[in-house]
Scaffold this motif. Structure first.
Motif, PDB file in Angstrom:
ATOM      1  N   THR A   3       7.994   1.926  -9.701  1.00 49.05           N
ATOM      2  CA  THR A   3       7.113   2.711  -8.842  1.00 49.05           C
ATOM      3  C   THR A   3       6.480   3.812  -9.667  1.00 49.05           C
ATOM      4  N   HIS A  62      -3.912   3.397  -1.544  1.00 48.64           N
ATOM      5  CA  HIS A  62      -3.957   2.744  -0.233  1.00 48.64           C
ATOM      6  C   HIS A  62      -4.940   1.576  -0.195  1.00 48.64           C
ATOM      7  N   MET A 113      -1.207   4.960   4.657  1.00 47.68           N
ATOM      8  CA  MET A 113      -0.608   4.735   3.350  1.00 47.68           C
ATOM      9  C   MET A 113      -1.184   5.702   2.320  1.00 47.68           C
ATOM     10  N   ASP A 119       4.192   7.243   1.719  1.00 39.96           N
ATOM     11  CA  ASP A 119       3.970   6.801   0.343  1.00 39.96           C
ATOM     12  C   ASP A 119       2.950   5.670   0.292  1.00 39.96           C
ATOM     13  N   ALA A 121       0.809   2.575  -2.404  1.00 37.09           N
ATOM     14  CA  ALA A 121       1.020   1.209  -2.876  1.00 37.09           C
ATOM     15  C   ALA A 121       1.185   1.071  -4.380  1.00 37.09           C
ATOM     16  N   THR A 123       3.398   0.661  -6.368  1.00 37.90           N
ATOM     17  CA  THR A 123       4.789   0.262  -6.454  1.00 37.90           C
ATOM     18  C   THR A 123       4.845  -1.262  -6.352  1.00 37.90           C
ATOM     19  N   TYR A 125       6.693  -3.336  -4.587  1.00 39.12           N
ATOM     20  CA  TYR A 125       6.879  -3.967  -3.280  1.00 39.12           C
ATOM     21  C   TYR A 125       6.635  -2.952  -2.170  1.00 39.12           C
ATOM     22  N   VAL A 126       6.000  -3.432  -1.106  1.00 39.03           N
ATOM     23  CA  VAL A 126       5.731  -2.620   0.077  1.00 39.03           C
ATOM     24  C   VAL A 126       6.142  -3.412   1.306  1.00 39.03           C
ATOM     25  N   TRP A 128       5.422  -3.714   5.174  1.00 41.13           N
ATOM     26  CA  TRP A 128       4.301  -3.247   6.007  1.00 41.13           C
ATOM     27  C   TRP A 128       4.201  -4.108   7.259  1.00 41.13           C
TER      28      TRP A 128
END
Length: 346
Positions: A3, A62, A113, A119, A121, A123, A125-126, A128
């Motif tokens: 991240t 985002h 986002m 937080d 994106a 990173t 994995y998200v 959602w």
């Protein structure tokens, strides 16, 4: 998972964080591409944006797309390996705006986002809500999927301006939103489009993308171009996409009687022209345009059909490990859109 966090003003740091768990109505998305928005740059350079203050560390980004790797037990219509664009705003679903068609973007409880404290994106994995994930056709790349978000901003702005076939349109600002606003205006049938900026590279890009007049306001007067080259009465629609005070001041002078001015660019410190007598006598409309609602399917379809070009606004792309370089470049005036590549295998 890796991240990238905003650890301080002007400082991005790679960290290891725990991969999120998936709720019943969510999907876990392996993030592939993330576009760098102007709001991200404000957070990066100032630690705040529009009154929203970062509580460090914070994850930006985002404008995102990726690949589904897991779905919650209540999710239907999505499966592992589906490529998706992520709509970044989670409305409350209960307020009057959420219950009114086309107004959920005005929800006061919206969780967006990358807007603190939510937080973003940047990173791997998200997790959602699945109903905010939109499958991408084979002909739409994941980078294009990430740019559905700014394209949606442009689509909503043109809808607010009711840009129609045969209209003359002035777009102030040649950044990503201005470029896409002019693109959407032409897609909706605008007969004449004018785009203004002070950066030659942005004006050259706008010309390549098909605008009729690309005006450098440091060497030419956009009002002269409007009145002498397009229509002595002014343009039908002005779409202010820069947030620059000088551009904002030109909007009401450029619009024709009975025309429409739409403000979509976020100013740092500027006020809307408020000549009440002018508004009465000229009957022009002043409107704001905030985010979007219900635009993702049409945006994706437009890209897939080749009718809307988002990919060529990208000036550069860097891997997640070099996100700081990407943000530093994005803060420079010459570039239009920067993208961060999150997945190593993409």
């Amino acid at each position: 998972m890796r991240t990238c966090v905003l650890s301080d003003v002007g400082a991005l740091t790679l960290t290891d964080q725990e991969k999120p768990t998936v709720g019943a109505d969510e999907a876990l998305v392996r993030v592939d591409r993330v576009g760098i928005c102007g709001s991200d740059i404000h957070y990066y350079l100032n630690g705040e944006n529009g009154g929203n203050v970062v509580d460090f560390p914070h994850v930006l980004g985002h404008e995102a797309a990726g690949t589904v790797v897991e779905t919650g037990e209540a999710v239907t219509g999505l499966a592992a390996d589906d490529r998706v664009a992520i709509e970044p705003g989670i409305p409350c679903g209960e307020c009057s705006y959420c219950r009114t068609e086309g107004e959920y973007h005005l929800c006061k409880e919206m969780e967006y986002m990358s807007s603190p404290p939510v937080d973003g994106a940047l990173t791997e994995y998200v997790a959602w809500p699945a109903d905010l994930l939109y499958a991408l056709p084979d002909g739409v790349s994941l980078r294009e999927g990430a740019l559905v978000e700014p394209l949606s901003v442009a689509m909503h702005a043109c809808e607010r301006g009711n840009v129609s076939e045969g209209d003359s349109v002035l777009v102030t600002g040649g950044g990503p939103i201005g470029q896409l606003v002019s693109e959407v205006a032409m897609w909706r049938g605008a007969e004449t489009t004018i785009l203004t900026d002070v950066v030659p590279e942005k004006l050259e890009l706008a010309e390549r993308r098909g605008v009729d007049y690309a005006v450098n306001v440091e060497s030419d007067d956009p009002i002269r171009v409007v009145r002498e080259e397009v229509n002595p009465d002014g343009v039908d629609v002005v779409l202010e996409s820069s947030g620059a005070e000088t551009a904002i001041r030109t909007t009401t002078e450029a619009v024709r009687r009975g025309g429409t001015v739409v403000f979509v660019g976020i100013p740092i410190d500027a006020s809307v022209p408020t000549d009440v007598n002018g508004m009465i006598g000229e009957e022009y409309e002043l409107k704001g345009s905030f985010r979007f609602s219900g635009t993702y399917p049409d945006a994706i379809e437009g890209i897939d059909a080749g009718a809307l070009n988002v990919d060529d606004i990208v000036s550069f792309e860097y891997p997640l490990s070099d996100a700081q370089t990407a943000f530093d470049r994005a803060a420079e005036p010459a570039g239009v859109k920067g993208v961060v590549r999150v997945s190593d295998d993409s």
